[in-house]
Write a protein that holds these residues in place. Sequence first.
Motif, PDB file in Angstrom:
ATOM      1  N   VAL A 205      -6.792  13.304  14.385  1.00  0.00           N
ATOM      2  CA  VAL A 205      -8.198  12.940  14.549  1.00  0.00           C
ATOM      3  C   VAL A 205      -8.347  11.729  15.459  1.00  0.00           C
ATOM      4  O   VAL A 205      -7.386  11.069  15.834  1.00  0.00           O
ATOM      5  N   GLY A 206      -9.625  11.420  15.765  1.00  0.00           N
ATOM      6  CA  GLY A 206      -9.963  10.282  16.611  1.00  0.00           C
ATOM      7  C   GLY A 206     -10.447  10.767  17.956  1.00  0.00           C
ATOM      8  O   GLY A 206     -10.575  11.961  18.222  1.00  0.00           O
ATOM      9  N   GLY A 207     -10.725   9.818  18.850  1.00  0.00           N
ATOM     10  CA  GLY A 207     -11.079  10.218  20.208  1.00  0.00           C
ATOM     11  C   GLY A 207     -12.562  10.406  20.408  1.00  0.00           C
ATOM     12  O   GLY A 207     -13.395   9.773  19.753  1.00  0.00           O
ATOM     13  N   ALA A 208     -12.894  11.304  21.324  1.00  0.00           N
ATOM     14  CA  ALA A 208     -14.248  11.414  21.858  1.00  0.00           C
ATOM     15  C   ALA A 208     -15.290  11.693  20.787  1.00  0.00           C
ATOM     16  O   ALA A 208     -15.223  12.701  20.087  1.00  0.00           O
ATOM     17  N   GLY A 209     -16.257  10.802  20.657  1.00  0.00           N
ATOM     18  CA  GLY A 209     -17.388  11.027  19.780  1.00  0.00           C
ATOM     19  C   GLY A 209     -17.121  10.831  18.301  1.00  0.00           C
ATOM     20  O   GLY A 209     -17.995  11.085  17.472  1.00  0.00           O
ATOM     21  N   TRP A 210     -15.921  10.391  17.940  1.00  0.00           N
ATOM     22  CA  TRP A 210     -15.617  10.188  16.520  1.00  0.00           C
ATOM     23  C   TRP A 210     -16.427   9.016  15.992  1.00  0.00           C
ATOM     24  O   TRP A 210     -16.526   7.977  16.636  1.00  0.00           O
ATOM     25  N   ASP A 211     -17.023   9.163  14.810  1.00  0.00           N
ATOM     26  CA  ASP A 211     -17.858   8.090  14.274  1.00  0.00           C
ATOM     27  C   ASP A 211     -17.724   8.021  12.755  1.00  0.00           C
ATOM     28  O   ASP A 211     -16.931   8.747  12.138  1.00  0.00           O
ATOM     29  N   ALA A 212     -18.511   7.140  12.141  1.00  0.00           N
ATOM     30  CA  ALA A 212     -18.405   6.909  10.705  1.00  0.00           C
ATOM     31  C   ALA A 212     -18.778   8.148   9.903  1.00  0.00           C
ATOM     32  O   ALA A 212     -18.182   8.421   8.847  1.00  0.00           O
ATOM     33  N   ASN A 213     -19.757   8.922  10.356  1.00  0.00           N
ATOM     34  CA  ASN A 213     -20.138  10.137   9.628  1.00  0.00           C
ATOM     35  C   ASN A 213     -19.008  11.165   9.655  1.00  0.00           C
ATOM     36  O   ASN A 213     -18.691  11.796   8.640  1.00  0.00           O
ATOM     37  N   ALA A 214     -18.405  11.325  10.832  1.00  0.00           N
ATOM     38  CA  ALA A 214     -17.276  12.241  10.942  1.00  0.00           C
ATOM     39  C   ALA A 214     -16.132  11.781  10.044  1.00  0.00           C
ATOM     40  O   ALA A 214     -15.490  12.597   9.364  1.00  0.00           O
ATOM     41  N   ALA A 215     -15.875  10.477  10.040  1.00  0.00           N
ATOM     42  CA  ALA A 215     -14.779   9.934   9.236  1.00  0.00           C
ATOM     43  C   ALA A 215     -15.002  10.193   7.753  1.00  0.00           C
ATOM     44  O   ALA A 215     -14.080  10.617   7.033  1.00  0.00           O
ATOM     45  N   GLY A 318     -19.896  18.500  18.281  1.00  0.00           N
ATOM     46  CA  GLY A 318     -19.869  17.080  17.984  1.00  0.00           C
ATOM     47  C   GLY A 318     -18.975  16.826  16.788  1.00  0.00           C
ATOM     48  O   GLY A 318     -18.812  17.684  15.907  1.00  0.00           O
ATOM     49  N   MET A 319     -18.408  15.630  16.732  1.00  0.00           N
ATOM     50  CA  MET A 319     -17.469  15.334  15.655  1.00  0.00           C
ATOM     51  C   MET A 319     -18.169  15.306  14.297  1.00  0.00           C
ATOM     52  O   MET A 319     -17.665  15.841  13.311  1.00  0.00           O
ATOM     53  N   ALA A 320     -19.323  14.661  14.227  1.00  0.00           N
ATOM     54  CA  ALA A 320     -20.041  14.589  12.956  1.00  0.00           C
ATOM     55  C   ALA A 320     -20.490  15.975  12.508  1.00  0.00           C
ATOM     56  O   ALA A 320     -20.421  16.314  11.320  1.00  0.00           O
ATOM     57  N   GLU A 321     -20.944  16.792  13.463  1.00  0.00           N
ATOM     58  CA  GLU A 321     -21.392  18.136  13.117  1.00  0.00           C
ATOM     59  C   GLU A 321     -20.226  18.988  12.627  1.00  0.00           C
ATOM     60  O   GLU A 321     -20.360  19.749  11.663  1.00  0.00           O
ATOM     61  N   PHE A 322     -19.074  18.855  13.281  1.00  0.00           N
ATOM     62  CA  PHE A 322     -17.912  19.637  12.831  1.00  0.00           C
ATOM     63  C   PHE A 322     -17.464  19.191  11.446  1.00  0.00           C
ATOM     64  O   PHE A 322     -17.177  20.026  10.576  1.00  0.00           O
ATOM     65  N   ALA A 323     -17.377  17.884  11.239  1.00  0.00           N
ATOM     66  CA  ALA A 323     -16.921  17.388   9.940  1.00  0.00           C
ATOM     67  C   ALA A 323     -17.859  17.829   8.824  1.00  0.00           C
ATOM     68  O   ALA A 323     -17.410  18.148   7.711  1.00  0.00           O
ATOM     69  N   ASP A 324     -19.132  17.862   9.111  1.00  0.00           N
ATOM     70  CA  ASP A 324     -20.093  18.337   8.117  1.00  0.00           C
ATOM     71  C   ASP A 324     -19.880  19.825   7.834  1.00  0.00           C
ATOM     72  O   ASP A 324     -19.921  20.267   6.665  1.00  0.00           O
ATOM     73  N   ARG A 389       1.734  -0.830  13.434  1.00  0.00           N
ATOM     74  CA  ARG A 389       2.572  -0.287  12.362  1.00  0.00           C
ATOM     75  C   ARG A 389       2.185  -0.826  10.989  1.00  0.00           C
ATOM     76  O   ARG A 389       2.124  -0.064  10.018  1.00  0.00           O
ATOM     77  N   TYR A 390       1.916  -2.125  10.884  1.00  0.00           N
ATOM     78  CA  TYR A 390       1.785  -2.759   9.568  1.00  0.00           C
ATOM     79  C   TYR A 390       0.350  -3.064   9.144  1.00  0.00           C
ATOM     80  O   TYR A 390       0.095  -3.254   7.952  1.00  0.00           O
ATOM     81  N   TRP A 391      -0.585  -3.143  10.056  1.00  0.00           N
ATOM     82  CA  TRP A 391      -1.970  -3.402   9.651  1.00  0.00           C
ATOM     83  C   TRP A 391      -2.570  -2.131   9.064  1.00  0.00           C
ATOM     84  O   TRP A 391      -2.205  -1.013   9.459  1.00  0.00           O
ATOM     85  N   ARG A 392      -3.489  -2.298   8.131  1.00  0.00           N
ATOM     86  CA  ARG A 392      -4.152  -1.153   7.512  1.00  0.00           C
ATOM     87  C   ARG A 392      -5.636  -1.220   7.849  1.00  0.00           C
ATOM     88  O   ARG A 392      -6.365  -2.065   7.343  1.00  0.00           O
ATOM     89  N   TYR A 393      -6.045  -0.312   8.721  1.00  0.00           N
ATOM     90  CA  TYR A 393      -7.397  -0.335   9.283  1.00  0.00           C
ATOM     91  C   TYR A 393      -8.390   0.244   8.287  1.00  0.00           C
ATOM     92  O   TYR A 393      -8.130   1.238   7.604  1.00  0.00           O
ATOM     93  N   GLY A 394      -9.573  -0.378   8.248  1.00  0.00           N
ATOM     94  CA  GLY A 394     -10.543  -0.044   7.218  1.00  0.00           C
ATOM     95  C   GLY A 394     -11.478   1.094   7.537  1.00  0.00           C
ATOM     96  O   GLY A 394     -12.323   1.442   6.713  1.00  0.00           O
ATOM     97  N   GLY A 395     -11.368   1.706   8.710  1.00  0.00           N
ATOM     98  CA  GLY A 395     -12.257   2.804   9.074  1.00  0.00           C
ATOM     99  C   GLY A 395     -12.872   2.572  10.429  1.00  0.00           C
ATOM    100  O   GLY A 395     -12.560   1.593  11.119  1.00  0.00           O
ATOM    101  N   PRO A 396     -13.764   3.451  10.874  1.00  0.00           N
ATOM    102  CA  PRO A 396     -14.338   3.356  12.228  1.00  0.00           C
ATOM    103  C   PRO A 396     -14.932   1.981  12.522  1.00  0.00           C
ATOM    104  O   PRO A 396     -15.590   1.378  11.673  1.00  0.00           O
TER     105      PRO A 396
END
Length: 591
Positions: A205-215, A318-324, A389-396
């Motif tokens: 995942v990630g890349g073009a058009g990825w957003d919080a709704n898709a996530a 769209g990423m959000a539309e696909f994820a939905d 490698r070691y950081w833990r990202y909190g989301g978009p």
Amino acid sequence: MRTGGRILVDQLVAQGCERIFTVPGESFLAVLDALHDTPAIDLVVCRQEGGVAFMACADGTLTGRPGVAFVTRGPGATNASIGVHVARQDSQPMILFIGDVHSGTRDREAFQEIDLPAMFAPIAKWAARIDDARRIPEYVARAYATAMNGRPGPVVLALPEDMLLDRVEAVDRSRVDRVVQACEPITMGKLAGMLGAAARPVAIVGGAGWDANAARDFAHWAERSGVPIAAAFRRQDAIANGCPVWAGALGYGPNPKLVERVRAADLLLVVGPRLGEATTDGYQVITPDHPGQMLIHVHPESDELGSVYHADLAICAGMAEFADAVLAIDVPPYAAGVEAHAEWVAWSTPSPRHIKMDLGPCVAAMRERLPADTIICNGAGNFSGWWHRYWRYGGPGCQLAPTAGAMGYGLPAAVAASLRHPDRCVVALAGDGDFLMNGQELATAVQHGAPILVLVIDNGAYGTIRMHQEREFPGRVAGTVLRNPDFTALARAYGCWAEMVERTDQFAPALDRAMAEPGVRLIHIKTDVEAITAGTTLSAIKRASVERDQMSIGAAGVVKSVSPRPRSPTLPGGVLAVPIASASPGTRAGS
């Protein structure tokens, strides 16, 4: 009747533009004059046009609407071109306005004249010149639509000086929003059948058009189904890393267990990424024809689908539309997601190394002290590999890092992020070579009140290139040694709080002191270039290279094979001798 400059600013207000990044130029004085009477737009004055463009690119990444930059012709345009290239390769919405020469002097090689549409056409989604002030609303609306729709990217508009001064009547355009790209039920039915038949699916995942709704929606579906989720290169914030099926990121220096899991997958569900060179390690981890694997490729740009990778099922959405839409699909639950997450937890937990400055525990100390929604910003270089490698990202919206491998991005991006989210912790990571590409933007951070934390990781070298030298030409070091200034004194000269640390145990107390200070804070971290990545050393890389060379020489001293070395040679312990989250071999990469 309004000047072209006034009409242009009015259109930006109508499109919801709240901030412009600029280095002022005499070619667009009419725009600056209009901004004087436009409190709705915050004008951020930077110190170099490269910083301007990087800030606009980062702002567009965070908002999903184009970041806006203004620079002048000639030198301003060429300096800003690096940000356009990053926005293009990173698929981020951005609009660069460039003041141009007077129309009456065009094609005479007038002062600072460049054919701007021709110059930017190869790296922008659209590059044009506005010759008629009456058409400014049309051009600006189209620029927003082009930058946001399909695969997001940069638009460049040239503004002749006289056009901006013309007084004309113009009809304003209303706000443009991204076009909704829904999924066809028949296509989703095919996807359900392919997923149901798969034994070892993996999502990327990630890349073009990825957003919080898709996530949110995709993570919910993946957790329910047990499908492991991997991120494309430098898209580690696509899904909150605490998701129970999060498997880590691909790119340079990934978890070998994740790489093997991707290689062994019988179905790849790729949602957003282009599957570029960095994500696929030179198109080898996943090949364009991927024999033995099925590929479902979801991307918002139809021209991208099928352009490099054969897709067994291509979905333009769209990423959000696909994820939905995928939420409605039930598949047999897999256990692989939980297993992959456990492998990532082990991989992302630093083990102490017996060296004077060990960056792994430094990242761990940051994880303990900084909020989960901290925004991590970095440019190019091996230094970033410890955080990748070691950081833990909190989301978009928690990672700003150029997939294009551009140096100098981290500090300007951090300034833009802090201005956009003044309530969040923002960290700029930079190697010593990387920092001095745009270190002058410390002045911008101080002037505009962006309270960022800057970490300068100083190993006295262009470390990524030094690593490649030792791999390809062991012991023959040239052009990669750096003599650096006193970064703490430099930061204090800009008005920042600053401190230097040279040992691992000094970092956490220094971080505590920094977080107690207001404004811009800088910690200068002195490291040894020998500890070139989180998993290996320069000496190990050199030994492996020498051993390969010796194996290629026959008993009579004749070279048996002169074929190039493998792109990702394996060092002792299974560590890949490739750049950790910088740029691929042969590209410009940091220290």
